[in-house]
Design a protein around this motif. Structure first.
Motif, PDB file in Angstrom:
ATOM      1  N   GLN A   1       0.743  -1.196   0.031  1.00  0.00           N
ATOM      2  CA  GLN A   1       0.055   0.056   0.072  1.00  0.00           C
ATOM      3  C   GLN A   1       0.839   1.317  -0.125  1.00  0.00           C
ATOM      4  O   GLN A   1       0.617   1.950  -0.735  1.00  0.00           O
TER       5      GLN A   1
ATOM      6  N   LYS B   1       2.739   1.821  -3.571  1.00  0.00           N
ATOM      7  CA  LYS B   1       1.170   2.113  -4.166  1.00  0.00           C
ATOM      8  C   LYS B   1       1.236   3.665  -4.155  1.00  0.00           C
ATOM      9  O   LYS B   1       1.041   4.414  -5.217  1.00  0.00           O
TER      10      LYS B   1
ATOM     11  N   LYS C   1       2.098   6.387  -7.092  1.00  0.00           N
ATOM     12  CA  LYS C   1       1.018   7.361  -7.541  1.00  0.00           C
ATOM     13  C   LYS C   1       1.458   8.846  -7.446  1.00  0.00           C
ATOM     14  O   LYS C   1       1.125   9.644  -8.277  1.00  0.00           O
TER      15      LYS C   1
END
Length: 948
Positions: free
Chosen positions: A470, A473, A477
């Motif tokens: 997570q 990610k 991003k």
């Protein structure tokens, strides 16, 4: 009351110690149990009144009669006694139930201390009789076995140099006792040891007995249940306590034992400083953030600081003791030129600061002057690390300008520098008629510096793979966004801050303090690479170097599926050129962690054991093919259902040719107190691990033409284990994992949900998400079944698997013969079957039936309980068939007797716990009820010597 420990004859007391086979050796244990029980009775009457004492006796006698009736097959009488006891319990107000629970719980606290004292007594007896060389698991016994089969002295030393055992202390919440209670336990244990001396004047015995009585009184007046959940800092302090209690004092005597064992077996005489380093220590306390929101980056930073402060404070104290004792004068014996030169370097710096004031106190005592400089450098090391030295004692023997010396002399940049100064001192003593002084004063300190460095232990960082995914990610991003990045989630921010703390520590004076990053729930290569990518974004350097071992990602494979996939995952990882470059900086060494607790929860006892063994073996095969040195980290718990059991047996049961001498192993919860609460116990536990590692590495049985128990796994044994595992796994999945009512039965028939009220540890008992077997941690899973006396994780599926394996008439005799041979000669199967037998011996189906009455759905209750009862009977039958015994624990009389004697005293606490759970679930959910339930949890854990 007379003097309870006063013997009729001191010759008889000595005979008890010297007896190594008969009943006489158990007499001291019975005396301790009886005497402590009498003292507790006196305290109960004094502190809580005669009425409570009477109720304790009524309950105790009732449960004893119930057990006697069961043993005689008088089921009606047993049921009547059980009903009478339950009727009495149901009439108790909550405050009286709490007092009764405390009374029985405290009895077990004292009995456990008596049994611990007896373990120490029997170890002393072996040492007195020179029996340690015959004892299974002793270093002397292992080395003698090696010499007997022709392993040479050079080979033995080469094997020993490969050994490195690293116990890793964890704060897994299975230790019920408060720190205050543990201190009182130790005090009573020390008094019991003093009562064991031969001879002791009657007046002194009376004084010691009075002190025991005072400690029991103090224990009764102490809250045994925490009023608040311990913080991570409480857990850090508890972990550090064991260094003071036993470990610092244990290591010199343990290494002396290694030296003496080498001399006895091979005639090799090595000084302590010449022995290879075979021990180091690790910790998760303050670094394990998997599912624990209270382990913050600041906590990690402070955990390392507290460990360093603890160690350097200890060094400071030891250096002062050596200064006080090492009074050798240059007028009486020479000092080496090398030491004089180093001292001159230091004194040149000092004179500049204090106008030659230094040295006038010890004009000819050059060793003292040199040691003062070492101590001042060590203090400067503390100051440079931000540790306050003002509160440390200022020795009266030093000059008043000592604080100025601390500012002038530089701190130690590494443990090697400190060791070099101590070695210089030792060499000077040894070459100038001071060898005995060096052995007594310098060698122990030098050994500790080589073991603990300047950091005490390595602190592992642990986080779950899902959290890394997570965070990565979010990070990716943000880097791809055309707008300003959003603030990261709190979890991601914490991960990056943790990496910044890691970088900060590794840039400091002790980069070796953090060297492993454990990845829970690892399933694939990307789970390992995610840690490296996140760390690099935060500026962490993973590569090892001359002064920094680097930071190694350690994937933890936990589920059955992940254990099966682990070898190929690692092969893929090790074939990557970028990762190979990292491996080279770590000496081409990779650590992999295997999870015992979660694999057991996922697949049951038999399948978990076999799949871990297979993963272990295949990982080593892949490592050999890829040119990697593999070190395994065994995530073992305290109970059999979480990978526990006798340490020596488990280490020796490793696959043949799949061990290079180094291992790390978790020491969790109540296991820490059981193994490290005393110098003698700690020495025996550490010796077991070292001896087992040496045994598993050298395998002397393979060279013995008449030897068995070699560790070799015959094809028919492997086929049998494969078949048994498959059968057990299918049965376990159907009846545990896939039964929609099982989790309801578990939650309602055990005090699992009350574990939170027991305030055992800082970490929540389940991960975030809905309540299911995936989010439920292994500890409360084992804990619940242990409290209700079913111990399901430790045996379920074994009976069915053996029954089905032997089901075909034409194959039965051959297959049974195979299993019986394995139970004698296959270390893995021996370990498995004995652990299962031990768990079955602690199961009590009558008590489990009582807990089942808490399940609201009658049909569900009956269905699942009946299934457990059938499988229990099958498992008992299977163990007896395989071992050839007529009853469980027939060959372990000590444990069988302990369980039999303990049961009637544990029974009342089960009755009270069930009644309180029933009251609570009917609406009486009050702080008083929860406190009383917590007391039953603590008392039952003490009675069973297991929490979970």
């Amino acid at each position: 009351m007379g003097v309870l420990w006063n013997p009729e004859s001191w010759q008889q007391r000595l005979a008890e110690l010297q007896d190594d086979s008969g009943e006489l050796k158990e007499t001291p244990l019975r005396r301790d149990v009886r005497s402590l029980g009498m003292l507790l009775g006196e305290v109960l009457r004094e502190q809580a009144g005669d009425e409570l004492y009477e109720q304790v006796e009524v309950l105790r006698q009732g449960t004893i009669r119930r057990r006697e009736a069961e043993d005689q097959g008088a089921e009606a009488a047993a049921a009547e006694h059980a009903a009478n006891a339950m009727a009495m319990v149901r009439k108790l107000p909550v405050d009286r139930a709490l007092l009764l629970t405390r009374a029985f719980g405290f009895y077990f606290e004292l009995i456990n201390l008596a049994e611990t004292n007896h373990r120490k007594r029997r170890r002393l007896a072996l040492q007195v009789s020179s029996g340690t060389g015959r004892q299974r698991g002793s270093l002397a016994g292992t080395l003698c076995a090696m010499a007997r089969v022709g392993i040479t002295a050079d080979e033995a030393l080469e094997w020993l140099r490969k050994i490195l055992v690293v116990p890793v202390f964890t704060a897994h919440p299975t230790e019920v006792a408060r720190r205050s209670v543990m201190f009182k336990r130790r005090r009573i244990g020390e008094l019991l040891e003093l009562l064991d001396r031969i001879p002791v004047a009657e007046s002194e015995l009376a004084r010691l007995e009075e002190q025991v009585l005072a400690e029991i009184t103090s224990l009764w007046q102490t809250d045994e249940v925490r009023s608040r959940r311990p913080t991570v800092y409480d857990e850090i302090k508890m972990g550090l306590d064991y260094y003071d209690v036993s470990i610092f004092a244990t290591l010199p005597s343990l290494y002396r034992e290694i030296s003496e064992a080498l001399n006895s077996a091979y005639g090799i005489k090595l000084e302590l400083h010449e022995l290879p380093k075979v021990l180091a220590f690790g910790s998760w306390i303050g670094g394990d953030r998997d599912g624990n929101p209270f382990v913050t980056p600041d906590v990690t930073r402070n955990a390392i600081q507290l460990a360093r402060e603890h160690l350097l404070g200890f060094y400071d104290d030891q250096l002062q003791k050596v200064i006080d004792l090492l009074s050798s004068s240059a007028q009486q014996t020479p000092v080496s030129e090398a030491l004089r030169a180093r001292l001159e370097e230091y004194e040149t710096r000092i004179r500049t600061a204090v106008s030659e004031a230094y040295g006038q106190n010890f004009e000819f005592e050059l060793y003292r002057r040199f040691l003062i400089c070492i101590r001042m450098r060590a203090r400067r090391t503390m100051q440079d690390a931000g540790i306050d030295t003002v509160r440390l004692p200022r020795p009266s023997t030093l000059i008043e300008s000592q604080p100025m010396l601390e500012q002038v002399l530089p701190g130690y940049a590494s443990a090697h520098e400190l060791a070099a100064d101590l070695e210089l001192l030792r060499d000077s003593l040894a070459t100038n008629r001071g060898l005995r002084i060096a052995r007594n004063l310098i060698d122990p300190l030098l050994l500790l510096v080589k073991t603990f460095g300047l950091h005490l232990h390595t602190l592992d960082i642990r986080q779950h793979a899902k959290q890394h995914a997570q965070a990565l990610k979010e990070a990716i991003k943000d880097t791809m966004a055309h707008t300003l990045p959003k603030p990261p989630s709190p979890e991601t921010a914490s991960i990056f801050e943790t990496f910044r703390v890691i970088g900060e520590v590794k840039d400091g004076v002790t980069p070796e303090a953090i060297r492993h990053y454990v990845i829970s729930g690892a399933t694939c290569v990307d789970d390992v690479l995610a840690v490296i990518r996140l760390g690099r974004l935060a500026g962490v350097r993973f590569e090892g170097g001359e002064d920094d071992p680097g930071l190694m990602p350690v994937p933890l494979f936990e589920s059955i599926e992940d254990l099966r996939n682990a070898p190929e995952v690692c092969r893929e990882l090790w074939k990557r050129p970028d990762y190979r470059a990292l491996l080279e900086t770590w000496g081409n060494t990779q650590e992999i962690m295997l999870g015992y607790s979660d694999s057991n929860k996922d697949g049951g006892m038999l399948t978990s054991t076999w799949e871990i063994f297979r993963a272990h073996r295949e990982l080593h095969q892949v490592a050999r093919e890829e040119g990697v040195h593999l070190r395994l980290f065994h995530g073992r718990g305290g109970t059999v259902g979480r990978g526990g059991g006798p340490t020596h047996r488990a280490i020796f049961a490793q696959p043949l040719d799949s061990f290079e001498g180094q291992l790390r192993i978790t020491e969790q919860g109540e296991v820490l107190n059981f193994k490290y609460a005393d110098v003698v116990l700690a020495e025996r536990n550490l010796e077991l691990m070292i001896a087992a590692s040496l045994d598993a590495l050298a395998r002397p049985n393979l060279r013995d033409p008449e030897g068995h128990f070699s560790g070799a796994l015959k094809p028919e044994w492997e086929e049998a284990l494969d078949t048994l595992s498959t059968l057990a796994y299918e049965f376990y999945r159907e009846h545990i994992l896939e039964d929609s009512g099982l989790l309801t039965y578990f939650a309602q028939s055990t005090p699992m949900t009350e574990l939170e009220h027991a305030k055992i540890g800082s970490r929540p008992s389940k991960r975030k998400g809905s309540f299911n077997l995936d989010t439920l941690r292994a500890i409360p899973w084992v804990f619940g079944w242990t409290q209700s006396r079913l111990l399901v994780p430790a045996w379920y599926g074994v009976g069915y698997a053996v029954e089905q394996y032997l089901a075909e008439d034409s194959l039965r005799e051959r297959r049974l013969a195979t299993l019986r041979t394995m139970a004698r000669e296959c270390p893995l199967f021996i370990d498995l079957i004995r652990n299962v037998e031990m768990a079955l011996g602690k199961v009590d189906m009558g008590t489990a039936r009582l807990y089942s009455t808490l399940v609201e759905d009658t049909a569900l209750r009956q269905r699942i309980y009946d299934d457990f009862e059938r499988e229990f009977d099958r498992s008992v039958e299977a163990v007896l068939a395989v071992t050839g015994q007529k009853a469980l624990l027939e060959n372990n009389a000590v444990l069988a007797r302990s369980i039999r004697l303990r049961n009637p005293y544990v029974d009342p606490m089960h009755l009270i716990q069930v009644d309180l759970l029933r009251r609570k679930r009917k609406g009486e959910d009050t702080p008083e009820v929860n406190r009383a339930i917590s007391a039953t949890i603590s008392g039952i854990a003490a009675g069973l010597r297991n929490t979970g």
